[in-house]
Design a protein around this motif. Sequence first.
Motif: not given
Length: 288
Positions: A1-22, A84-86
């Motif tokens: 499964m490819v869930q990003l690690a915290d250090a991979d994510i530079i656009t930090r604002e998405v960390l507080s998003w709720e629900g499912i965003h595609i 996508s498959n993950d």
Amino acid sequence: MVQLADADIITREVLSWEGIHIFHHPLSSCSQKLRIFLNLKSIEWQSHVVDLQNKQNLSPWYLGINPRGLVPTLVHDGAVHIESNDILVYLEQIFPAPRLIPVGMENQMTELLRHEDDLHLDLRTLSFKFVFAPHGPPKSEEDLKRYATAGSGTVQGRRDAAKDEQIAFWQQFITGVGISDDVARQSVQKFHTEFAELERRLADRPYLLGTNLTVLDIAWFIYANRLLLAGYPMMRLHPHLALWFQRMHQRPEFAKEVALPPPAEQHFAEIRRAHAMAGKTLEQIAGL
Ligand SMILES: N[C@@H](CCC(=O)N[C@@H](CS)C(=O)NCC(=O)O)C(=O)O
């Protein structure tokens, strides 16, 4: 499964998003696959269209949530998932009904989907050769420089080589090599081999794994759809596969995700006509 690690994510604002965003694009095959899955499960989600034509996927903002610069991306309650498959396997665990990965088949399905994903660059090769057929390089040297340097460049904390493969794909248009007939022929051959195997499976069952529709059907439906658009003679070569495709295509959950806007439909038809006039259709080049 490819869930990003915290250090991979530079656009930090998405960390507080709720629900499912595609994050997705209407014509992207992997996005179509995911949207069909979401339709079949009646999952509610928030749409973020990434404009691939205008290279929004190469922006620092987007590379900040997807270091590979590819769609789709899922942000679920602040967790970022790519591939996508993950994403399908992940969502299946959270929304198990209706089952699209049979219980007990999780590992086998992951393998089968990996095998399908291995053909993704071949799919893109055939899409750019026979469907989109751009006149010039789709991405400039400048775009690729931005692409190479923006984002963390890491996936799950490790330097990610997947972007190099992507850059090499786009580079071939800049150097003028483009997609040669030989390269296209090899990609068609790979699909021919796979489709022959699927045809064999479908001789005595309605879906690829038996009586029920699974994510494997969705994944190959999308590939079959793109190959048909490229001019692959499916009904002549693999009639069971062609009928399987038509059966799924009759369902609105599938049809609406692969429907083309009329201008795109017209544009692709013009490209096919030009290839036919030049004796350069997929069938002719691949000698099918
Ligand atoms: N293995 C990836 C492949 C994703 C992929 O290649 N997506 C394409 C669209 S189908 C894309 O984002 N292309 C970027 C571009 O065209 O610049 C997945 O399954 O998510």
